[in-house]
Design a protein around this motif. Structure first.
Motif, PDB file in Angstrom:
ATOM      1  N   SER A   1      -5.575  -0.844   1.706  1.00 52.38           N
ATOM      2  CA  SER A   1      -6.002   0.384   1.030  1.00 52.38           C
ATOM      3  C   SER A   1      -6.370   1.391   2.110  1.00 52.38           C
ATOM      4  O   SER A   1      -6.981   1.047   3.116  1.00 52.38           O
ATOM      5  CB  SER A   1      -7.225   0.112   0.154  1.00 52.38           C
TER       6      SER A   1
ATOM      7  N   VAL B   1      -7.662   4.724   1.266  1.00 49.46           N
ATOM      8  CA  VAL B   1      -8.818   5.501   0.829  1.00 49.46           C
ATOM      9  C   VAL B   1      -9.535   4.711  -0.264  1.00 49.46           C
ATOM     10  O   VAL B   1      -8.908   4.246  -1.219  1.00 49.46           O
ATOM     11  CB  VAL B   1      -8.411   6.893   0.292  1.00 49.46           C
TER      12      VAL B   1
ATOM     13  N   CYS C   1      -9.855   9.512  -5.510  1.00 50.46           N
ATOM     14  CA  CYS C   1      -8.669   8.654  -5.454  1.00 50.46           C
ATOM     15  C   CYS C   1      -7.421   9.452  -5.830  1.00 50.46           C
ATOM     16  O   CYS C   1      -6.350   9.264  -5.244  1.00 50.46           O
ATOM     17  CB  CYS C   1      -8.831   7.454  -6.393  1.00 50.46           C
TER      18      CYS C   1
ATOM     19  N   ALA D   1      -6.507  11.572  -2.896  1.00 45.97           N
ATOM     20  CA  ALA D   1      -5.987  10.740  -1.810  1.00 45.97           C
ATOM     21  C   ALA D   1      -4.578  10.251  -2.138  1.00 45.97           C
ATOM     22  O   ALA D   1      -3.668  10.311  -1.304  1.00 45.97           O
ATOM     23  CB  ALA D   1      -6.920   9.555  -1.573  1.00 45.97           C
ATOM     24  N   SER D   2      -4.416   9.795  -3.389  1.00 45.64           N
ATOM     25  CA  SER D   2      -3.122   9.253  -3.785  1.00 45.64           C
ATOM     26  C   SER D   2      -2.054  10.350  -3.764  1.00 45.64           C
ATOM     27  O   SER D   2      -0.896  10.105  -3.425  1.00 45.64           O
ATOM     28  CB  SER D   2      -3.246   8.634  -5.173  1.00 45.64           C
TER      29      SER D   2
ATOM     30  N   ALA E   1      -4.744   4.359  -2.592  1.00 45.10           N
ATOM     31  CA  ALA E   1      -6.129   4.598  -2.996  1.00 45.10           C
ATOM     32  C   ALA E   1      -6.616   3.497  -3.920  1.00 45.10           C
ATOM     33  O   ALA E   1      -5.882   3.029  -4.801  1.00 45.10           O
ATOM     34  CB  ALA E   1      -6.240   5.948  -3.689  1.00 45.10           C
TER      35      ALA E   1
ATOM     36  N   THR F   1     -10.234   1.904  -6.101  1.00 42.79           N
ATOM     37  CA  THR F   1     -11.625   2.053  -6.524  1.00 42.79           C
ATOM     38  C   THR F   1     -11.988   0.894  -7.446  1.00 42.79           C
ATOM     39  O   THR F   1     -11.106   0.131  -7.889  1.00 42.79           O
ATOM     40  CB  THR F   1     -11.897   3.398  -7.209  1.00 42.79           C
TER      41      THR F   1
ATOM     42  N   ILE G   1      -2.621   4.517  -8.233  1.00 36.12           N
ATOM     43  CA  ILE G   1      -3.958   4.066  -7.835  1.00 36.12           C
ATOM     44  C   ILE G   1      -4.203   2.678  -8.431  1.00 36.12           C
ATOM     45  O   ILE G   1      -3.707   2.372  -9.518  1.00 36.12           O
ATOM     46  CB  ILE G   1      -5.016   5.059  -8.358  1.00 36.12           C
TER      47      ILE G   1
END
Lengths: 384, 187, 593
Positions: free
Chosen positions: A20, A22, A64, A67-68, A74, A76, A100
């Motif tokens: 990953s 982020v 996310c 970032a993605s 990304a 979470t 994500i």
């Protein structure tokens, strides 16, 4: 390397070996340890990722998404009210076609405040356009994160994997943590077709009129349909490399079973013991574990119950005003296919109430002794 | 399958003990599972943690109601709660106490062993005099008493799983292994 | 939906959904959950000793006075002081107030003006004709034992006051024609007006104390007239001036500063020259010099050490200098030069400070060849006084010119007690008052056949020898744990910086022309403001912080008394009450398991 770790740590390790890039997350019981370990990985240099501390789950998903959109991988994790707070952005991520991966620790919604498990938090996000996988063991949790990225990055839809609070999140058991280099061979670097970039700029998520929005939805559904096959391939490829697979709808002594229990999450694990025992007693019971819930592998399910005489669905959730949510899915799936097949809808284990072998025995006995369900909802263990 | 319940107070490290025990058993080739009381843990409040072990894969994913053996990190819990709830007959109760095992008036269908883990922890600089960290020492005693797991595996697991003072914790384990006293366990 | 009642102290367990309300709502309480058993440390609600209380040699409840004054309860404040001694008006003027030195507030901004507040309270009592607090019939019932007190100074009078409160009828014998000792005959009236002293002594007389003036006690009287007394308290003070031991000292223009003050205070005419030198650096020297100034002469003080070593109260030195009196530091006379028996000059030598002597102060050493001559007509010596003890029988042990006493004022002879300046202790009014209290307790316990040492220990305030008469006479009323509150113990978040209120300074030109009191007191509003600055170190004033902050609702107000109760069944020992108590009335203790 095999290590005895909790389900939460299996999530963290899964996110790590998936490289990953982020991670934006906000702690919430019973998910907190996931975030703690990931932040340690980042701080210790074990994971080369940007760890973004955020002020809410809404911001976590927003981070996310950003970032993605740049093409980063990304990740979470959240639970219950945290997931509910993300709701708007779950739609955003799916409609933005961003791969994500999110781990949700199943926790009951409050009030009355509960930190214990049930599935209503994730099932409330059923229609957001995310893939959903319900996990049975810590190993499956770790593997599903890797597979989740693999599937999502092919179809550009996000994946949510779900684990039960405490029964998985806080329970330690041996987990094989694959070498990151081996994972690399399975999960290559994500290469986004459209990405936020100053060199080749795009605007994302713009106004889309009636002329085109409809088609965006159509393409999503088309992709979801394909996702079943892609997920199956991803699982098969996973098995070739890592020596294990988890299936989409797993059959356990179901092919010749008269009564098939349909379960998900950690209940599936306990149910295996019960099925073994019932089989040893000569009772013709089998189990189907629904691992992939979205997209729902309808045809695979229909095939699996082709010879069954009865189906008993165990829901650790309730759509208030209708009944068990898996029960709805399955009755809908079977409509027009096996109208002779009685489908029992059991509700059990809400708010973390323990689903022990005895509870499952009670369900089996009920289904065995009734030709058809008396009611749409059969409550197990409720104190009336 | 053998199921073990560890009683302690929030902050005493019962959960870590259950994990170390699982790790040690796993090293010895057992299938294992461990978990805390599901819920909120508060410092000083009674808590419990659990370990399952078996020769085959453990698929039970529910709580433990009828353990085979107990460990008790704080002897005052014996007054405060019924630690023996659900304990199977002949089960061992390994108690951190400076008292002789005969001084505990628990039902005779159980077997009692005691070890002064407080003193051992203090001696090895684990925690403070008022709040000694006894979770590793009690495992040494458990190993000796139940013979379910070797002291070597416990010590190795302690070194692996306990981030702070691994050597001191390992030494406390070994000392408790030597010093524990119970029915039929003599020096 | 029907509401049902559930027991407050039990876990509510529902057997069926029908019994339950449709939502999560509290129907009972969590009191069944005795969270106190999880505790490692426990808060202790117990008053501690404020540093001012410990520092007060007279044993006043200094903090208690501030507490009452802040609320304008001046009558109660006056009575609180009177529990300890009968001289707030006097002490509010002449005390060297070590309490202010010890005041924790001094580390924050400035110490409380305790001295000025005491003066206000003293004057308030006199202006309002207040009567000293009485003891219960039980405690103060009439007692028949005969007690003689030699000396009607502060030690003797305080001892007599408390003995009278306890029901005795002490006889006080005073050599001078007026009672009051050094307060009456030593301290000039511009510092301590006579009417204030007389009014406070009047309280003592009204309580049945018989003061016989002009009754100097000699050995004969001691042996004969006082032979059948059950207890005698010797508090004769220190009135013998030390000699200079220099040539020319016998000249008529060389006099004792203390004797000059006595004569002045008794209204005698004293002839002094136009140019006067006062030798010494103590309060007698300051009083002498300032009195001389008021008689219209030119005066200079000669002191052999430097300012830092001066034994006088700094405020007195400051006022003397303010009035324009020069102090010649680091000089000492070596010869008084006379012309026809009249002093005309004084030869001095300059000094420098050498190694510290046994008093801890640096010893002055003459500087060779630094001699100089001063023109003077009168020289007053004020280099120290010693007790006159020739009337004592040999079985009463003395050492270095003072009577030897135990911590409780007992001499080597059973039934004979001593205190004040006649024993070896700091020569301050506050110490004299303190020793009078100690002796009163020792005499009472002696006459009642009780364990003096044990009882004295139980009424100690802090570690510096002060005692609480209130606690002795009224039991646990003024009970404070022995821990003295430090500045670090105070939670400063609860106190705002605020300027100290000082006594208004007098008009110097007017002041130095008469013996009218120099300083006026504080107005009432200033007193309440000033007392309001008090931290009330260690003493609960029910600010409610602990009660408000306790997250477990484990602190409650007492229903029938001042203060709080801690519910140890539910207190988890989080320590927030201790942290938030501004004044260390709450403290933590390790839980004994």
């Amino acid at each position: 390397m095999k290590k005895v770790i909790t389900g939460n740590y299996a999530v963290s390790y899964g996110a790590m070996v998936s490289r990953s890039q982020v991670i934006a997350a906000y702690p919430i019981t019973p998910q907190t340890q996931i975030v703690e370990l990931l932040s340690e990985f980042c701080a210790d240099g074990l994971l080369d990722a940007k760890f973004i501390k955020v002020e809410s789950e809404h911001s976590a998903m927003a981070s996310c998404i950003g970032a993605s959109a740049t093409g980063a991988r990304a990740f979470t994790a959240t639970s219950a009210h945290g997931l509910a707070l993300m709701h708007e952005l779950l739609h955003w991520a799916a409609l933005g076609r961003l791969p994500i991966v999110l781990a949700n620790v199943n926790r009951a919604m409050g009030p009355g405040w509960s930190i214990w498990t049930d599935q209503n938090d994730s099932l409330s996000q059923r229609d957001t356009g995310w893939l959903q996988f319900y996990c049975e063991s810590n190993q499956e949790i770790l593997d599903t994160i890797i597979q989740g990225f693999k599937i999502s990055e092919q179809i550009l839809l996000p994946t949510m994997l779900v684990l039960d609070a405490f029964f998985l999140s806080h329970t330690s058991e041996p987990v094989d943590i694959p070498d990151i280099e081996v994972v690399d061979t399975y999960l290559p670097k994500y290469n986004a077709t459209y990405r936020l970039s100053t060199e080749n700029p795009y605007a994302f998520g713009g106004l889309t009129g009636p002329d085109h929005y409809f088609e965006i939805r159509y393409k999503m559904q088309e992709t979801m349909d394909q996702a079943i096959e892609i997920a199956r391939q991803a699982d098969e490829e996973f098995e070739r490399i890592f020596g294990r697979s988890h299936g989409l709808i797993e059959r356990y002594y179901s092919d010749d079973a008269e009564l098939i229990l349909v379960v998900s999450g950690s209940i599936a694990s306990t149910t295996r013991d019960v099925v073994d025992q019932l089989r040893s007693e000569g009772r013709n019971v089998g189990m189907l574990k629904v691992r992939m819930f979205r997209p729902f592998p309808r045809q695979e399910f229909r095939n699996a119950v082709r010879r069954a005489k009865k189906v008993a669905v165990i829901d650790r959730n309730i759509c208030v005003g209708f009944g068990g949510i898996f029960y709805q899915e399955i009755t809908s799936t079977m409509y027009g296919h096996r109208d002779d097949l009685p489908i029992f809808g059991f509700i059990a284990g809400l708010g973390g109430r323990d689903v022990t072998p005895n509870v499952i025995h009670e369900i089996v006995t009920h289904a065995e002794t009734h030709d058809t369900p008396d009611t749409e909802i059969i409550w197990i263990g409720v104190k009336r | 399958m053998i199921e073990i319940r560890i009683h302690g107070r929030g902050g005493q490290g019962a959960v870590v003990a259950s994990q170390v025990l699982a790790a040690a058993l796993f090293q010895e080739g057992k299938c294992v599972q461990s978990f805390p009381t599901f819920g909120v843990e508060r410092r000083g409040a009674p808590v419990a943690a659990f370990t399952r072990m078996d020769d085959r894969e453990i698929r039970l994913r529910c709580e433990i109601y009828e353990p085979d053996h107990l460990m008790v990190l704080d002897p005052t819990l014996i007054e405060a709660i019924d630690v023996t709830t659900g304990l199977k007959e002949n089960g061992w109760i390994v108690i951190n106490s400076d008292k002789h095992f005969g001084e505990f008036h628990l039902p005779s269908k159980f077997r009692i062993a005691t070890v002064d883990a407080n003193a051992i922890a203090v001696k090895h600089n684990l925690g403070t005099r008022t709040a000694p960290i006894v979770n590793t020492a009690i495992l040494g005693a458990f190993s000796r008493i139940t013979e379910l797991v070797s002291i070597e595996a416990i010590v190795a697991a302690v070194k692996e799983e306990v981030p702070l003072n691994p050597e001191e914790n390992a030494a406390a384990c070994r000392e408790a292994y030597e010093k524990v006293r119970g029915q039929n366990i003599t020096p | 939906m029907k509401k049902r009642k559930y027991p407050k102290d039990e876990i509510i367990t529902f057997k069926s959904a029908n019994e339950m309300p449709p939502l999560a709502v509290s129907l009972g309480s969590m009191r069944w959950n005795k969270t106190g058993s999880w505790r490692y440390i426990r808060p202790i609600y117990e008053n501690k000793t404020p540093p001012c209380d410990e520092a007060c040699p007279a044993g006043e409840d200094v903090e208690g006075v501030q507490y009452l004054c802040e609320q304008g309860k001046f009558e109660d404040a006056w009575k609180l002081i009177l529990e300890e001694h009968p001289f707030p008006g006097v002490q509010g003027r002449v005390c060297y107030h070590p309490c202010e030195e010890a005041c924790n507030r001094g580390h924050y901004d400035e110490a409380i003006s305790i001295h000025a507040v005491e003066r206000f309270v003293g004057d308030y009592g006199l202006n309002h004709g207040l009567i000293p607090p009485r003891l219960s019939q039980e405690r103060g019932h009439k007692k028949s034992e005969k007690i003689a007190i030699i000396g009607a100074g502060p030690a003797g009078l305080v001892c007599a006051y408390h003995l009278a409160r306890m029901g005795y009828t002490p006889l006080v014998l005073e050599a001078h024609p007026v009672p009051g000792g050094i307060l009456r005959v030593g301290i000039p009236s511009y510092r301590l007006p006579k009417d204030i002293l007389e009014a406070e002594i009047e309280h003592i007389i009204k309580m049945g104390v018989d003061i016989q003036t002009d009754s100097r006690v000699d050995r004969d009287l001691l042996l004969k007239d006082l032979k059948d007394f059950n207890a005698i308290y010797v508090a004769t003070g220190a009135h013998e001036s030390r000699n200079l031991n220099v040539p020319g000292e016998d000249a008529s223009g060389v006099m004792s500063g203390l004797q000059f003050l006595i004569d002045l205070n008794l209204g005698k005419k004293i002839a002094i020259g136009k140019k006067v030198a006062v030798i010494g650096g103590g309060n007698t020297a300051m009083d002498t010099a300032r009195s001389v100034l008021r008689l219209g002469s030119e005066v200079v003080v000669v002191y052999r050490r430097s300012r830092a070593e001066m034994p006088a109260i700094p405020a007195e030195v400051e006022e003397a200098e303010h009035e324009g009196i020069p102090i010649h530091f680091l000089a000492t006379p070596i010869r008084v030069i006379t012309d026809q028996e009249r002093v005309v000059q004084m030869e001095c030598v300059k000094m420098e400070l050498g190694e510290p002597d046994e008093s801890g102060r640096r010893r002055p050493v003459p500087v060779e060849g630094s001699n100089f001559i001063m023109d003077v007509e009168t020289v007053f010596t004020a280099i120290g006084e010693s007790p006159q003890l020739s009337f004592l029988t040999e079985d009463i042990q003395t050492e270095w010119g003072s009577i030897v006493v135990s911590d409780h004022g007992e001499t080597s002879k059973k039934g004979i007690f001593a205190g004040g300046d006649a024993v070896d202790q700091p020569r301050t009014v506050a110490h004299a008052i303190g020793s009078g209290k100690v002796a009163a307790i020792a005499i009472d316990t002696f006459l009642r056949g009780k364990d003096t040492a044990k009882i004295a220990a139980s009424v100690q305030i802090g570690q510096k020898g002060s005692v609480s008469m209130e606690r002795y006479l009224r039991g646990e009323i003024r009970y404070n744990a022995s821990k003295v509150v430090r500045f670090e113990d105070i939670n400063l978040a609860y106190f705002e910086h605020k300027d100290r209120v000082d006594l208004p300074r007098a008009d110097i030109e007017k002041a130095k022309q008469s013996f009218v009191e120099v300083n006026s007191g504080l107005p009432e509003s200033a007193v309440t403001t000033e007392s309001g600055r008090c931290f009330n170190c260690g003493v609960c004033n029910m600010c409610e912080n602990c009660w408000v902050f306790c997250p477990d609702i484990s602190i409650s107000r007492k229903t029938d008394a001042f203060g709080y109760d801690i519910d140890y069944d539910h207190c988890k020992g989080c320590g927030i009450c201790v942290e938030e108590c501004p004044r260390e009335a709450m403290s933590l203790e390790e839980e004994q398991k």
